[in-house]
Design an enzyme around this catalytic site. Structure first.
Site, PDB file in Angstrom:
ATOM      1  N   CYS A 154      -2.367  -2.871   7.371  1.00  0.00           N
ATOM      2  CA  CYS A 154      -2.130  -3.665   6.405  1.00  0.00           C
ATOM      3  C   CYS A 154      -0.945  -4.580   6.354  1.00  0.00           C
ATOM      4  CB  CYS A 154      -2.415  -2.834   5.195  1.00  0.00           C
ATOM      5  SG  CYS A 154      -4.118  -2.126   5.029  1.00  0.00           S
ATOM      6  N   VAL A 183       3.246   0.224   4.395  1.00  0.00           N
ATOM      7  CA  VAL A 183       2.463   0.715   5.130  1.00  0.00           C
ATOM      8  C   VAL A 183       0.725   0.292   5.559  1.00  0.00           C
ATOM      9  CG1 VAL A 183       3.631   3.165   4.970  1.00  0.00           C
ATOM     10  CG2 VAL A 183       1.590   2.740   3.675  1.00  0.00           C
ATOM     11  N   THR A 184       0.303   0.687   6.449  1.00  0.00           N
ATOM     12  CA  THR A 184       1.025   1.011   7.755  1.00  0.00           C
ATOM     13  C   THR A 184       1.535  -0.201   8.605  1.00  0.00           C
ATOM     14  OG1 THR A 184      -1.310   1.015   8.916  1.00  0.00           O
ATOM     15  CG2 THR A 184      -0.429   3.232   7.929  1.00  0.00           C
ATOM     16  N   ASP A 244       0.669  -1.361   0.007  1.00  0.00           N
ATOM     17  CA  ASP A 244      -0.074   0.058   0.034  1.00  0.00           C
ATOM     18  C   ASP A 244       0.779   1.371   0.171  1.00  0.00           C
ATOM     19  OD1 ASP A 244      -1.892  -1.803   0.202  1.00  0.00           O
ATOM     20  OD2 ASP A 244      -2.792  -1.268   2.004  1.00  0.00           O
ATOM     21  N   GLN A 282       8.046 -14.569  21.513  1.00  0.00           N
ATOM     22  CA  GLN A 282       7.563 -16.022  21.742  1.00  0.00           C
ATOM     23  C   GLN A 282       8.388 -16.886  20.424  1.00  0.00           C
ATOM     24  OE1 GLN A 282       3.225 -16.814  23.104  1.00  0.00           O
ATOM     25  NE2 GLN A 282       3.012 -14.766  22.334  1.00  0.00           N
ATOM     26  N   LYS A 328      -6.515  -4.841  -3.410  1.00  0.00           N
ATOM     27  CA  LYS A 328      -7.035  -5.452  -2.090  1.00  0.00           C
ATOM     28  C   LYS A 328      -8.135  -4.823  -1.342  1.00  0.00           C
ATOM     29  CE  LYS A 328      -3.443  -4.476   1.286  1.00  0.00           C
ATOM     30  NZ  LYS A 328      -4.345  -3.637   2.036  1.00  0.00           N
ATOM     31  N   LYS A 360      -7.605  -5.115   4.684  1.00  0.00           N
ATOM     32  CA  LYS A 360      -6.541  -4.779   5.260  1.00  0.00           C
ATOM     33  C   LYS A 360      -5.354  -5.839   4.800  1.00  0.00           C
ATOM     34  CE  LYS A 360      -8.528  -1.492   7.240  1.00  0.00           C
ATOM     35  NZ  LYS A 360      -8.734  -0.500   6.351  1.00  0.00           N
ATOM     36  N   GLU A 394      -4.524  -0.785  -1.503  1.00  0.00           N
ATOM     37  CA  GLU A 394      -5.944  -1.041  -0.971  1.00  0.00           C
ATOM     38  C   GLU A 394      -6.904  -0.136  -1.441  1.00  0.00           C
ATOM     39  OE1 GLU A 394      -6.121  -0.076   3.400  1.00  0.00           O
ATOM     40  OE2 GLU A 394      -8.300  -0.249   3.445  1.00  0.00           O
TER      41      GLU A 394
HETATM   42  C1  C5J Z   1      -3.146   0.379   5.516  1.00  0.00           C
HETATM   43  C2  C5J Z   1      -4.952   1.587   6.668  1.00  0.00           C
HETATM   44  N1  C5J Z   1      -2.676   0.278   4.319  1.00  0.00           N
HETATM   45  N2  C5J Z   1      -4.108   2.014   7.516  1.00  0.00           N
HETATM   46  N3  C5J Z   1      -4.469   0.854   5.530  1.00  0.00           N
HETATM   47  O1  C5J Z   1      -2.642   0.176   6.516  1.00  0.00           O
HETATM   48  O2  C5J Z   1      -6.110   1.815   6.625  1.00  0.00           O
END
Ligand code: C5J
Length: 234
Positions: free
Chosen positions: A169, A164-165, A31, A209, A136, A139, A79
């Protein structure tokens, strides 16, 4: 020929037979689209300061150049929703109290809609022929996409994740991939969040873990391992 990132966290990350037909690694760039990285997009509409996300662009570019030079697969995601919003559940559409919502007209066209100027990948990281560019609606990059089939068809077992972020996502995609059996490494300086504490927490929780979701490493470590003498022989 295996490649090994010795200083990956929480322990060395090994890619068996990278670049062969029986195993391999792909770079996944999540993204890096104007919607999130540039002013006037969805990220800013949600009240975020977007400039911190721009700091990772040169780092991802270095990784991208390395994967390209080695002929290794690269996957870019966006996205994005269809213009009629038929792939956007009402829960996502209505969530929050932003002035601009998904599908509304913003400074870079309709927010988060496929084909709009704001929905394009930033020019520095634009896909080239042969690279997969996926839209997509969720997320995670596996939800309602052909990503799993694409990776399986190419014998890809290991994913190097960026973008990101971090906690939205990127982390969702890493968790989806982990559940599907892929060995995932998140590049520490190749991912960013609007919330520094969330990035830090994500890196910690995925590697806790014994690497419950996967590994992390710096871009320099990934590039050094990929460009070692063994890899040059491939
Ligand atoms: C992504 C969002 N790409 N933060 N989307 O992380 O809504």
């Amino acid at each position: 020929m295996a490649i090994r990132i010795n200083d990956a966290f929480p322990y060395p990350y090994v890619i068996p037979q990278a670049g062969s037909e029986t195993g391999g690694v792909a770079l996944v760039i999540i993204d890096m689209q104007k919607d999130f990285v540039e002013p006037g997009g969805f990220g800013e509409a949600l009240g975020n300061e977007v400039t911190p996300l721009q700091t990772i662009i040169p780092t991802i570019k270095r990784l991208l150049d390395t994967f390209r030079a080695l002929g290794l697969p690269v996957v870019h995601t966006r996205e994005a929703h269809q213009a009629d919003l038929s792939d956007c559940p009402p829960s996502k559409l209505k969530r929050g109290n932003a002035d601009l919502r998904i599908g509304d007209d913003g400074p870079m066209g309709r927010i988060l809609i496929d084909g709009e100027p704001g929905n394009t990948i930033i020019p520095e990281l634009a896909p080239i022929t042969g690279e997969l560019e996926l839209t997509k609606p969720g997320k995670g990059a596996f939800y309602q996409t052909r990503l799993h089939d694409y990776l399986e068809e190419r014998g890809i077992t290991h994913l190097v994740l960026t973008g990101v972020t971090t906690e939205v996502c990127v982390q969702t995609t890493m968790r989806e991939a982990n559940d599907r059996g892929f060995e995932c490494l998140l590049v520490e300086d190749g991912t960013e969040s609007y919330f520094p504490a969330f990035k830090k927490a994500t890196l910690e929780m995925i590697t806790a873990q014994g690497g419950i979701v996967g590994w992390t490493a710096s871009a320099a470590s990934v590039i050094a391992a990929l460009t070692s003498d063994e890899m040059k022989d491939l």
